[in-house]
Design a protein around this motif. Structure first.
Motif: not given
Length: 332
Positions: A266-291
């Motif tokens: 999650c930390r890597r994706d949050l720091a990735d400029p190429a994923q700025r358009h992806v919501s934090i909720q979507a990134i969290a869910a992608r890596w096993g944090f549904p809530q």
């Protein structure tokens, strides 16, 4: 990895002799002859891992030979496990001929003559033959035999070596020695697997390889919110109790290790400029944090900052760094 050779640092006339000298020092003495061109292009980076050495190479077409004369002059008595990254490779040794495709693994040795045609790139793990805890007659069976690197033990070994060549982490000498031990364990287990001699692998090596297999399995399933210790144990034919004991030997629990890896992804994706358009909720869910609330709480506990603030600071820093590099007079 430390770059020790780049053909762009030499003239067209001097590049191949310089390459030959570097390979003689870093790997073993061999002779080279260009194929289809008068200009050699190549580069080599190496990483010492205790008694083991990892090398990443890229090169234009050539023939290479290790002759009896070269062996008499210098023989480090090593085995080398190659992972082909790209291009065609053909090697002849021990009265065998192997055509190696990208992704394949191949073992060869310094103490017998060989001839190779190569064009592309590979990763090479070399180590003293005496360190491989398998009988010589079994090792001979697998010399110059292509092994698949896209499944099972072969994939685990290939992934480990590839990750090391791409990792920018600066390791201490103690870290490097441990990585060398893990690499040798994986080579031993992989060769024993293809020889159907798993029982010949020392028990401590088997335990270290099992841990690598399990953590690799978990990495591939981090996004599965239903992943449990029971499923992980069942997938590797061990009890849940044995699974917990194995992780305790490494100073962690199964649950904390999984959570830590999910947070890091999650930390890597949050720091990735190429994923700025992806919501934090979507990134969290992608890596096993549904809530979302649970993710924010855990992230703040570990990093001392909310996910949104971490993302904003990372991107602001990236923007400032890019602006400085583009400023007039900035070093390039």
């Amino acid at each position: 990895m430390e770059r020790i050779f780049d053909s762009s640092d030499f003239s067209a006339r001097d590049a191949l002799p310089a390459w030959e000298n570097v390979i003689a020092e870093a790997v073993m003495p061999t002779s080279f002859k260009l194929i289809g061109t008068d200009v050699f292009r190549g580069r080599v980076s190496t990483m010492p891992l205790g008694a083991v050495q990892l090398s990443a190479m890229a090169y234009s077409s050539y023939l290479t030979q290790r002759t009896p004369k070269l062996i008499r002059a210098s023989d480090p008595e090593i085995l080398a496990l190659g992972v082909t990254n790209s291009g065609p490779h053909v090697i002849e040794q021990n009265r065998k001929r192997a055509a190696v495709r990208p992704g394949d693994l191949l073992l060869f040795e310094s103490s017998r003559p060989f001839e190779t045609y190569a064009d592309g790139g590979n990763i090479l793990l070399q180590f003293p033959r005496a360190l491989l805890p398998l009988p010589a007659r079994q090792i001979d069976q697998i010399i110059c035999r292509t092994l698949p690197g896209d499944q099972g033990m072969g994939r685990l070994l290939r992934t480990f070596l590839t990750h090391l060549t791409e990792d920018s982490t600066e390791y201490t000498p103690q870290d490097a020695a441990r990585l060398g031990t893990v690499g040798l364990d994986l080579v031993t287990a992989t060769l024993a697997h293809f020889l159907e001699r798993e029982g010949a692998v020392p028990s401590d090596s088997r335990q270290r390889v099992l841990y690598m297999r399990i953590t690799s399995f978990i990495e591939r399933h981090l996004g599965d919110t239903t992943l449990t210790a029971g499923e992980v144990a069942a997938a590797h034919h061990i009890s849940v109790r044995s699974l917990h004991r194995l992780f305790q030997q490494h100073g962690v629990t199964v649950r904390s290790w999984i959570r830590g890896r999910r947070l890091e992804r999650c930390r890597r994706d949050l720091a990735d400029p190429a994923q700025r358009h992806v919501s934090i909720q979507a990134i969290a869910a992608r890596w096993g944090f549904p809530q979302p609330a649970d993710f924010t709480r855990v992230f703040r506990t570990v990093h001392g900052i909310t996910p949104s603030d971490y993302r904003n600071r990372s991107h602001d820093h990236s923007t400032e760094t890019g602006a400085r590099s583009q400023a007039p007079g900035a070093p390039r």
